[in-house]
Design an enzyme around this catalytic site. Structure first.
Site, PDB file in Angstrom:
ATOM      1  N   GLY A  26       0.841  -1.209   0.000  1.00  0.00           N
ATOM      2  CA  GLY A  26       0.000   0.000   0.000  1.00  0.00           C
ATOM      3  C   GLY A  26       0.866   1.245   0.000  1.00  0.00           C
ATOM      4  N   CYS A 175     -36.371  -3.339   5.741  1.00  0.00           N
ATOM      5  CA  CYS A 175     -37.676  -2.660   5.712  1.00  0.00           C
ATOM      6  C   CYS A 175     -37.529  -1.176   6.046  1.00  0.00           C
ATOM      7  CB  CYS A 175     -38.692  -3.369   6.593  1.00  0.00           C
ATOM      8  SG  CYS A 175     -38.045  -4.036   8.076  1.00  0.00           S
TER       9      CYS A 175
END
Ligand SMILES: Nc1ncnc2c1ncn2[C@@H]1O[C@H](COP(=O)(O)OP(=O)(O)OP(=O)(O)O)[C@@H](O)[C@H]1O
Ligand SMILES: [Zn+2]
Length: 649
Positions: A26, A175
């Site tokens: 990285g 939901c």
């Protein structure tokens, strides 16, 4: 440079620095700081890998990069810039993903140790496994805002990166997203799902239409909605097919998502008994206001930039129209049925998300957000802070000296916190822990329990969601322990593609079935013990939540008495340290970063590493905080570490 000047580093460390060959994974925020520190310390043979190219947004903190480097590979530019600090160093740069098969165990074996400067769990976990396979020490690190960490992992000596289960991404019940949003983030998540349904990788778990199976809606009144469901033309085709059918006409799309679907939700009247019902919008008579005219953001609107002000609904609709038209064109231009990938840095995709989430917010009476705020929420942007990266980069090098000397018991974990703890310390040093014998990665016979909903789990879900996403495998092969060695998943391309959509139950998977998983690249074997969700459990489960649950090894859930009596307990840990530990999970794809209150779950109990008597190798004692008092600080533990860190002798 330090190692070239006699007397700057202790002789033994100087020699070790000069002859070691090291690998940095990285070249982002931490990687740049680290590479600069390593060349200034005088490491002579440094390899660095990064898959990415430089973006403008990196320039404020990834100081090895300048404007003229934008678009070039990070690893190559990092190498060139670091050589300017010290040209007397060999740096080898790879512009590639560390998960590629060519970076195999033999590749890792060439290094004295490896340093992770990554930003996602899958790559971190992969490097952890490669280092275990090659028996090379790993220094793991991360930063997120003001939080940071540096930890050491050495096969058979310390815990590995996966010995501790980290908090998972915060998700929202389906939901809430589909039926009853109450916060801007719910509308932002819904909009990202809508983007994927229309233009991206559509996921059945990311449905955006009203959820008529919402337990709250199912009542005598809600039944009306259920009954009308069959009349909804769109329920028979996917959202994508429906949108293609109407040629992505922005007005039709608007009408469906912000009027028809809302009316449908209104028919589920049980949902609105205690909530303010939503207000469907009509394209031809859009309100002129922003979602909440009382918001301070809207009052300041005239003096703000496009990104900072909250757009009026009519403007949102206009932006929605334009962005749909551009995205539709881009989708058509994709070859071979390709799809668009949502990216926070893509202006059109961000326009789409901002417009959709503010329109939905208006409908549900939720306060609106500026494009800037929505971008940071949708992209999980936690401001990266250059000084945290610098501190982490510094600690990695100090830790590297202990790793070179193989002083494992001194390799404390460092947690950089955002406020001082009760001992007035900003840096928390945690004891180095011995491996967790029950770890599903470094344990002797790694096993894990996986609870699945037999009616929903397909072979593809098992592969993509469980093995690759949750268990961080790269190229798994899976065989059922059924006496015939049935192959369920093959890492060979195309070999098991045709059974991907089949439910796993078609392969006679029952309670207690054992799956032998093998990732040849990671040199990693894991047995998955299947537990079937009871009908009751599966029924009650929100259908938009994953159809599986990783339970770990059941026996781990009950710690042995002996462990409880003698070992350090997770609950003893400073809460701030837990927060910093959560940094390790700052995956790119998180919806929301782990919150401080999320507990770090531990598989089994933690075991402080036993100190060995140098020379003889016999265990001295359990290294416990209370046994090493420090009159100076009252915190032997941290004082001890500080001395170890500063005084290299
Ligand atoms: N599989 C991988 N192989 C090689 N490098 C990787 C891999 N995964 C992530 N990286 C690199 O790790 C680095 C992490 O750095 P950092 O956290 O600063 O991220 P960034 O992408 O530069 O910043 P931001 O996400 O804030 O835009 C990035 O440069 C990224 O490209
Ligand atoms: Zn482990």
């Amino acid at each position: 440079m330090a190692s070239e000047i006699n007397g700057l580093l202790p002789k033994d460390i100087q020699d070790l620095v000069l002859k070691s060959k090291i690998f940095v994974v990285g070249a982002g925020g931490v990687g740049c700081e680290l590479l600069k520190n390593l060349v200034l310390t005088g490491f002579k043979d440094i390899h660095i890998i990064d898959l990415d190219t430089i973006e403008v947004s990196n320039l404020n903190r990834q100081f090895l990069f300048r404007r003229e480097h934008v678009g070039r590979p990070k690893s190559h530019v990092a190498k060139d810039s670091a050589l300017k600090f010290n040209s007397n160093v060999n740096i080898t740069a790879y512009h590639d993903s560390i998960t590629e098969a060519k970076y195999d165990v033999n590749f890792y074996k060439q290094y004295s140790f490896v340093m992770n400067a990554l930003d996602n769990r899958i790559a971190r976990s992969h490097v952890n496994r490669m280092c275990l396979a090659a028996d090379i020490p790993l220094i793991e690190s991360g930063s997120s805002g003001t939080l940071g960490h540096v930890t050491v992992h050495k096969k058979g000596v310390t815990e590995c990166f996966d010995c501790t289960q980290r908090p998972h991404q915060k998700t929202f019940p389906g939901c809430t997203i589909r039926n009853t949003p109450s916060d801007p983030i719910h509308c932002i998540v819904w909009s990202k799902h809508l983007f994927n349904q229309l233009f991206g990788l559509a996921d059945a778990d990311e449905d955006v239409s009203p959820d008529s199976a919402d337990p709250e809606a199912i009542s005598s009144a809600g039944k009306a909605a259920l009954e009308t469901e069959s009349e909804q033309p769109i329920s028979r085709v996917s959202t994508r097919q429906w949108a293609q059918g109407c040629e992505y006409d922005p007005q039709k799309l608007f009408h469906k998502f912000f009027n028809d679907d809302i009316n449908y939700l209104l028919s589920m009247d049980n949902l609105w008994k205690k909530r303010k019902p939503p207000t469907p919008l009509d394209w031809n008579s859009l309100p002129d206001a922003v979602a909440s005219s009382s918001s301070s953001a809207s009052r300041r609107a005239p003096i703000l930039l496009k990104d900072q002000r909250v757009w009026p609904i009519a403007e949102c609709a206009e932006v929605f129209k334009k962005s749909v038209e551009i995205l539709k064109k881009r989708l058509e231009d994709e070859k071979d049925g390709g799809v668009l990938i949502w990216d926070k840095d893509d202006d059109v995709a961000m326009d789409f998300i901002t417009a959709c989430s503010n329109i939905r917010s208006f409908i549900f009476g939720i306060y609106p957000k500026s494009r800037f705020d929505i971008k940071s929420m949708a992209g999980n942007i936690i401001p990266a802070i250059a000084s945290t990266n610098a501190i982490v980069g510094g600690f990695i090098v100090m830790t590297a000296f202990k790793v070179l000397k193989e002083d494992w018991y001194k390799c404390n974990s460092v947690y950089i916190q955002n406020r001082v703890n009760v001992r007035k310390e900003l840096y928390h040093f945690d004891q180095v822990m011995a491996p967790n014998p029950k770890c599903y990665v470094c344990g002797e016979k790694p096993e894990i329990v996986l609870k699945i909903d037999l009616e929903r789990m397909t072979v593809r879900m098992l592969n993509e969601k469980v093995l690759k996403k949750e268990l961080c495998m790269i190229a798994p092969d899976v065989e059922i322990e059924d006496g015939c060695g049935t192959i369920l998943i093959s890492s060979e391309e195309g070999e098991t593609d045709d059974i991907g959509d089949k439910l796993v139950k078609e392969f006679k998977i029952v309670n207690g079935t054992r799956l032998r998983c093998d990732d040849f690249l990671q040199n990693y074997n894991l047995v998955i013990n299947i537990v079937i969700m009871s009908e009751e459990e599966a029924k009650d489960r929100d259908k938009s939540v994953e159809c599986f649950e990783l339970v770990g090894d059941r026996s781990l859930l009950v710690p042995k008495e002996e462990d409880q009596a003698t070992n350090g307990k997770e609950s003893d840990k400073d809460p701030d340290a837990k927060e910093a530990e959560a940094v390790a999970d700052d995956d790119d794809d998180l919806e929301v970063i782990a919150m401080p209150e999320d507990d770090v779950k531990v598989l089994g109990t933690k075991r402080p590493l036993e100190r060995k008597d140098e020379g003889e190798g016999t265990p001295l004692k359990k290294r416990k905080l209370a046994e090493e008092p420090s009159p100076a600080s009252g915190s032997a533990y941290c004082m001890d570490t500080e001395v170890e860190t500063i005084d290299l002798d």
